[in-house]
Motif scaffolding. Structure first.
Motif, PDB file in Angstrom:
ATOM      1  N   ALA A   1      65.817  79.340  -3.340  1.00  0.00           N
ATOM      2  CA  ALA A   1      64.701  79.061  -3.624  1.00  0.00           C
ATOM      3  C   ALA A   1      63.275  79.901  -3.093  1.00  0.00           C
ATOM      4  O   ALA A   1      62.536  80.393  -3.803  1.00  0.00           O
ATOM      5  CB  ALA A   1      64.264  77.688  -3.488  1.00  0.00           C
ATOM      6  N   LEU A   2      63.355  80.220  -1.808  1.00  0.00           N
ATOM      7  CA  LEU A   2      62.309  80.904  -1.091  1.00  0.00           C
ATOM      8  C   LEU A   2      62.422  82.276  -1.489  1.00  0.00           C
ATOM      9  O   LEU A   2      61.414  82.868  -1.884  1.00  0.00           O
ATOM     10  CB  LEU A   2      62.620  80.687   0.347  1.00  0.00           C
ATOM     11  CG  LEU A   2      61.577  81.561   0.963  1.00  0.00           C
ATOM     12  CD1 LEU A   2      60.084  81.051   1.081  1.00  0.00           C
ATOM     13  CD2 LEU A   2      61.955  81.371   2.865  1.00  0.00           C
ATOM     14  N   LEU A   3      63.705  83.028  -1.778  1.00  0.00           N
ATOM     15  CA  LEU A   3      63.766  84.213  -2.256  1.00  0.00           C
ATOM     16  C   LEU A   3      63.065  84.280  -3.686  1.00  0.00           C
ATOM     17  O   LEU A   3      62.515  85.233  -3.794  1.00  0.00           O
ATOM     18  CB  LEU A   3      65.074  84.721  -2.057  1.00  0.00           C
ATOM     19  CG  LEU A   3      65.942  84.913  -0.496  1.00  0.00           C
ATOM     20  CD1 LEU A   3      67.189  85.660  -0.949  1.00  0.00           C
ATOM     21  CD2 LEU A   3      64.955  85.492   0.408  1.00  0.00           C
ATOM     22  N   THR A   4      63.721  83.348  -4.254  1.00  0.00           N
ATOM     23  CA  THR A   4      63.169  83.510  -6.064  1.00  0.00           C
ATOM     24  C   THR A   4      61.625  83.201  -5.872  1.00  0.00           C
ATOM     25  O   THR A   4      60.884  84.088  -6.713  1.00  0.00           O
ATOM     26  CB  THR A   4      63.849  82.277  -6.579  1.00  0.00           C
ATOM     27  OG1 THR A   4      65.225  82.405  -6.266  1.00  0.00           O
ATOM     28  CG2 THR A   4      63.522  82.417  -8.028  1.00  0.00           C
ATOM     29  N   GLU A   5      61.152  82.510  -5.141  1.00  0.00           N
ATOM     30  CA  GLU A   5      59.708  82.338  -4.873  1.00  0.00           C
ATOM     31  C   GLU A   5      58.928  83.692  -4.513  1.00  0.00           C
ATOM     32  O   GLU A   5      57.767  83.799  -4.854  1.00  0.00           O
ATOM     33  CB  GLU A   5      59.278  81.106  -4.195  1.00  0.00           C
ATOM     34  CG  GLU A   5      57.916  81.032  -3.745  1.00  0.00           C
ATOM     35  CD  GLU A   5      57.702  79.951  -2.402  1.00  0.00           C
ATOM     36  OE1 GLU A   5      58.524  78.721  -2.568  1.00  0.00           O
ATOM     37  OE2 GLU A   5      57.021  79.967  -1.595  1.00  0.00           O
ATOM     38  N   THR A   6      59.559  84.242  -3.878  1.00  0.00           N
ATOM     39  CA  THR A   6      58.876  85.387  -3.062  1.00  0.00           C
ATOM     40  C   THR A   6      59.236  86.561  -3.771  1.00  0.00           C
ATOM     41  O   THR A   6      58.127  87.644  -3.906  1.00  0.00           O
ATOM     42  CB  THR A   6      59.346  85.716  -1.597  1.00  0.00           C
ATOM     43  OG1 THR A   6      59.238  84.424  -0.965  1.00  0.00           O
ATOM     44  CG2 THR A   6      58.627  86.529  -0.731  1.00  0.00           C
ATOM     45  N   ILE A   7      60.499  86.952  -4.097  1.00  0.00           N
ATOM     46  CA  ILE A   7      60.746  88.344  -4.887  1.00  0.00           C
ATOM     47  C   ILE A   7      61.233  88.217  -6.270  1.00  0.00           C
ATOM     48  O   ILE A   7      61.679  89.176  -6.925  1.00  0.00           O
ATOM     49  CB  ILE A   7      61.750  89.111  -4.040  1.00  0.00           C
ATOM     50  CG1 ILE A   7      63.030  88.294  -3.710  1.00  0.00           C
ATOM     51  CG2 ILE A   7      61.088  89.726  -2.687  1.00  0.00           C
ATOM     52  CD1 ILE A   7      64.058  89.204  -3.230  1.00  0.00           C
ATOM     53  N   GLY A   8      61.030  86.954  -6.871  1.00  0.00           N
ATOM     54  CA  GLY A   8      61.773  86.767  -8.248  1.00  0.00           C
ATOM     55  C   GLY A   8      63.440  86.517  -7.952  1.00  0.00           C
ATOM     56  O   GLY A   8      64.039  86.743  -7.062  1.00  0.00           O
ATOM     57  N   ASP A   9      64.147  86.309  -9.107  1.00  0.00           N
ATOM     58  CA  ASP A   9      65.479  85.746  -8.876  1.00  0.00           C
ATOM     59  C   ASP A   9      66.247  87.048  -9.505  1.00  0.00           C
ATOM     60  O   ASP A   9      67.573  87.059  -9.532  1.00  0.00           O
ATOM     61  CB  ASP A   9      65.701  84.657  -9.924  1.00  0.00           C
ATOM     62  CG  ASP A   9      65.525  84.726 -11.528  1.00  0.00           C
ATOM     63  OD1 ASP A   9      65.102  85.914 -11.846  1.00  0.00           O
ATOM     64  OD2 ASP A   9      65.778  84.058 -12.049  1.00  0.00           O
TER      65      ASP A   9
END
Ligand SMILES: *Cc1c(COP(=O)(O)O)cnc(C)c1O
Length: 375
Positions: A38-46
């Motif tokens: 979730a943190l990666l998705t929020e930061t760099i997209g999925d």
């Protein structure tokens, strides 16, 4: 090429190529670590889920304090989840605020769980010698299965449990040191264990680990590696850079030299190094709570005298002092510079895309299969 298959290599060099192993980041990150996903998705997209090269986008954020604090918060959540798992399955209470140090892999002499046990005995002696000093609390997890007929490996599991009994119940050490042997190790427990690790222990004798894959799973989940220059640790260190991994011990060339010139003399190392001498001595001095005082004399013998005149082929006592040094260095960074620590951890995640099995499979296709990819 040089040893095992040398004769075949000389006849047929084209048969030899090497492709670095990978792990699927869908299981070992998306499924096992929803918080970090979730943190990666929020930061760099999925996009990283289908395109492993996008992990690198994270490098734009590893200098931002706000991001590193979120990264650390995810790690804390995962440590809490593991603590609950260990309590539910084994009834052991662990300190969620301690450093989580994890060695999870098959139980085998070359992977040197025995060296880690000796290290814990050194830490035990160190704490006992300074009863008024405060130490950074550390929880050390082992997870491993031994092959049923591998008697020495079974005995090392006994040793791990005896060391756990000793340090977890001593009034001087129990607040600083906890040792947990995770029962029934498998993929499901690994999925809980790996996302919670601060340190990934990759201690194989240089030259003996073909690749290793847990090293990749750990780095992807933001654990920092302590390891030898062996297997895929070499490639991990090239990707993250020397300042973001803790490498120790003899490299393959040094091991080969010691074998060729018979210069490994464990008895001399034992005589010279007091901490090592004390730790090894604990295998036979009766301090460990086991039924028979002779339970670990075979391990003691193997470390000091080897077999049939050949010294211990895993060079445990050779690498132990350097391991003690590098562990102290890692611990100091974790305790004294937490922001630097989480930056290193985040860089490990950012550089882990290369170890996706998607890349491995593309390489197989380019070099061997030559199939047309299906969209
Ligand atoms: C990844 C994995 C392994 C391999 O671990 P190494 O440390 O690379 O040997 C073994 N067992 C399980 C359950 C795993 O998930």
């Amino acid at each position: 090429k040089k040893q095992t298959f040398h004769d075949y290599y000389v006849m047929n060099p084209r048969k030899f190529i090497s492709i670095t192993n990978g792990i699927t980041h869908r299981r070992w990150l998306a499924v096992s670590n929803p918080g970090l996903t979730a943190l990666l998705t929020e930061t760099i997209g999925d996009g990283f889920l289908k395109d492993y090269t996008q992990f690198e986008k994270l490098m734009d954020y590893v200098n931002q304090e706000a991001f590193l604090e979120k990264f650390a918060a995810v790690k804390r959540q995962n440590k809490k989840r593991l603590a609950e798992y260990v309590y539910q399955t084994q009834g052991i209470v662990i300190n969620e605020d301690s450093l989580f140090d994890v060695q999870a892999k098959r139980l085998h002499e070359y992977k040197r769980q025995l060296m880690k046990c000796l290290h814990i005995l050194c830490l035990y002696d160190e704490i006992k010698a300074h009863p008024d000093k405060n130490f950074q609390p550390v929880t050390i997890f082992f997870a491993a299965k031994a092959s049923p007929g591998y008697i020495r490996a079974k005995n090392i599991i006994r040793l791990i449990n005896a060391v756990a009994d000793l340090v977890n119940n001593d009034v001087d050490t129990k607040d600083f040191l906890t040792v947990v042997f995770i029962e029934n190790y498998g993929v499901s427990s690994a999925e809980c264990l790996i996302p919670a690790a601060d340190i990934s222990e990759q201690l194989s004798t240089a030259g003996l680990e073909a690749s290793g894959t847990s090293n990749m799973k750990f780095m992807m989940n933001g654990a920092v590696t302590i390891g030898t220059m062996d297997g895929a640790n070499v490639e991990i260190s090239q990707r993250v850079g020397a300042e973001n991994i803790f490498i120790f011990g003899a490299d393959e060339a040094e091991i080969e030299r010691m074998k060729a010139y018979q210069t490994y003399l464990p008895g001399e190392l034992y005589e010279k190094n007091q901490a090592v001498r004390r730790a090894v001595g604990h295998l036979i001095d009766g301090i460990l709570p086991v039924a028979s005082p002779h339970q670990f004399s075979d391990l003691y013998q193997s470390l000091l005298f080897g077999k049939f005149g050949t010294p211990d082929p895993y060079f445990v006592l050779y690498d132990l002092p350097d391991y003690i040094r590098i562990f102290e260095k890692a611990l100091a960074k974790y305790t004294e510079k937490p922001l630097d620590w989480y930056q290193t951890a985040a860089i490990n995640t950012a550089k882990s895309g290369y170890f996706s099995s998607d890349r491995t499979i593309l390489e197989y296709n380019d070099q061997i299969w030559h199939l047309t990819p299906v969209e």
